[in-house]
Design an enzyme around this catalytic site. Structure first.
Site, short mmCIF file in Angstrom:
data_model
loop_
_atom_site.label_atom_id
_atom_site.label_comp_id
_atom_site.label_asym_id
_atom_site.label_seq_id
_atom_site.Cartn_x
_atom_site.Cartn_y
_atom_site.Cartn_z
N PHE A 137 0.36 -2.62 -2.80
CA PHE A 137 -0.56 -2.28 -1.70
C PHE A 137 0.25 -2.14 -0.42
CE2 PHE A 137 -3.42 -3.01 1.84
CZ PHE A 137 -4.40 -2.07 1.56
N ASP A 222 8.13 -4.66 1.88
CA ASP A 222 6.87 -4.78 2.59
C ASP A 222 6.49 -6.25 2.59
OD1 ASP A 222 4.23 -4.98 3.37
OD2 ASP A 222 3.56 -3.20 2.30
N LYS A 251 0.38 -8.88 9.33
CA LYS A 251 -0.68 -9.89 9.25
C LYS A 251 -0.47 -11.16 10.09
CE LYS A 251 -3.01 -8.50 5.05
NZ LYS A 251 -2.38 -7.36 4.38
C1 LIG Z 1 -2.51 -5.97 4.23
C2 LIG Z 1 -1.31 -5.25 3.76
C3 LIG Z 1 -0.93 -4.00 4.29
C4 LIG Z 1 -1.81 -3.23 5.25
O1 LIG Z 1 -1.95 -3.86 6.47
P1 LIG Z 1 -3.09 -3.37 7.49
O2 LIG Z 1 -2.82 -4.19 8.73
O3 LIG Z 1 -4.41 -3.65 6.86
O4 LIG Z 1 -2.88 -1.93 7.72
C5 LIG Z 1 0.25 -3.44 3.86
N1 LIG Z 1 1.04 -4.07 2.96
C6 LIG Z 1 0.71 -5.27 2.45
C7 LIG Z 1 1.64 -5.91 1.47
C8 LIG Z 1 -0.47 -5.89 2.81
O5 LIG Z 1 -0.82 -7.06 2.25
#
Ligand SMILES: *Cc1c(COP(=O)(O)O)cnc(C)c1O
Length: 396
Positions: A137, A222, A251
């Site tokens: 994700f 990420d 986050k």
């Molecule tokens: C939540 C998340 C995103 C996206 O972040 P947003 O602030 O919602 O755009 C990207 N990568 C990972 C691993 C995430 O958990």
């Protein structure tokens, strides 16, 4: 407004993109939230791994208040003190030399994708393919969504941004096999969050690193979800001793204030020059001041130690349920991101916990995800177990 009034207004006027629980919180402190009707909840979701220091951490609140009264925004036409200080703090505590600031995880990944393309373009190399993982994700914007290896997230939005290839998470051979002379980068979450708390198997990140090095391909971590102390180290990659070329954060970075960051080594970051990329709000006074307070508190208040210690305790308590409940298939995670995979859907369990004043989350249908604030105590873990266990008993 009461819970009911907020729910009614939301249904009438807010775009219908979320399946929401019928609760509207109005106040939070530490691991506790209170709803509009005054009911208390124990929070093991932390705003989706955002409230890492607990809700309304006093130092973050003070920093925001003071900064808001002085100056909120000037744009990046000018220099921004707290942005520069935050960049230094992040670089001093990571592999990185330079930081680009934006406003979300998806934006941080967009910046990473653009930097990869610019890096090779500036060297005159035709490399633009990016290998990402199944069940990954990376966000909901067009580029980040194309990077996300989940059909259900992409459905209805085709045609997608091209040149992404998806391979199974944990399989180095699959990555090497997918590489060719046009491959620019491999992008991976050290622990897949939304995909079901999938932990990188031993040797995986090391293997990716050497495959990338051999092929002249960039490695992107990420860490939007698992960075900022979630795994018990400031960044998840520290658990593996493998450094990427690029890392994305968001986050938990600013205690709940919207922010995103893309970190890179000087070698790679040098491809971005004035005009390459930009964000009006990115790195403004308010968000970077909040982040400075949050990162400092994370480093100075024993938060990482707590995440490791209480994380191990939570893992052990959850693991202890396996004998009793045969529908628990697996417990996995690191620090304070722990998944409990079930052989049955988890939605009912989440709903029943909510009715009893406990917030937990379910991802990928069958994986209960525990991502409490990193300041959670053993006592709060016990309180959580006191709700969860009877709820699980209701399932057998
Ligand atoms: C939540 C998340 C995103 C996206 O972040 P947003 O602030 O919602 O755009 C990207 N990568 C990972 C691993 C995430 O958990």
């Amino acid at each position: 407004m009461t819970n009911r009034e907020t729910i009614d207004l939301t249904q009438r006027f807010v775009a219908n993109t979320y399946k929401r629980f019928p609760v509207a919180f109005t106040r939070g402190r530490g691991c506790c939230l209170w709803d509009a009707d005054g009911r208390e909840y124990l929070d093991f979701v932390a705003g989706l791994a955002v409230a890492n220091l607990g809700h309304s951490h006093p130092k973050v609140v003070e920093a925001i208040k003071a900064q808001a009264g002085r100056l909120i925004h000037t744009s990046n036409l000018f220099h921004i003190g707290p942005q520069a200080e935050l960049a230094r703090l992040l670089c001093e505590n990571s592999f990185a030399d330079k930081v680009f600031f934006c406003n979300s995880g998806a934006e941080a990944n967009e910046a990473a994708i653009k930097l990869v393309r610019k890096f090779f373009a500036s060297r005159g190399e035709r490399r633009f393919k990016i290998i990402t993982m199944e069940k990954s994700f990376h966000g909901r914007t067009m580029g980040a969504m194309a990077a996300t290896g989940q059909k259900k997230i992409q459905a209805g939005f085709e045609p997608l941004l091209e040149k992404f290839t998806y391979v199974p998470f944990g399989d180095i051979q699959a990555v090497s096999g997918a590489m060719d002379e046009m491959t620019a980068a491999v992008m991976v979450e050290p622990i897949q969050g939304e995909g079901g708390v999938n932990v990188a198997p031993d040797g995986y990140l090391e293997g990716l690193k050497s495959a990338c090095r051999d092929a002249g391909v960039l490695l992107i971590f990420d860490e939007v979800q698992v960075g900022m102390g979630r795994t018990g180290t400031l960044f998840a990659y520290e658990n593996y001793g493998v450094e990427p070329d690029i890392m994305t954060l968001a986050k938990g970075l600013a205690g709940g204030v919207p922010i995103g960051a893309m970190l890179a080594t000087d070698r790679v970051a040098a491809a971005f020059t004035p005009g390459s990329h930009a964000s009006t709000f990115g790195g403004n006074f308010l968000s970077t001041t909040a982040a400075l307070a949050a990162v400092r508190a994370t480093l100075e208040e024993g938060v990482l130690d707590n995440a490791r210690r209480v994380g191990a305790y939570l893992f052990e308590r959850l693991n202890g349920l396996r004998g009793e409940f045969p529908f628990i298939k697996d417990i996995r995670g690191k620090g304070l991101i722990i998944g409990m995979e079930l052989t049955v859907p988890g939605a009912d369990i989440v709903n029943r916990c909510l009715e009893k004043g406990l917030l937990i989350n379910c991802t990928g249908e069958t994986v209960l995800r525990f991502i409490p604030p990193l300041i959670v105590t053993e006592k709060e873990v016990d309180a959580m177990m006191g709700v969860l266990k009877p709820v699980l008993k209701g399932c057998v």
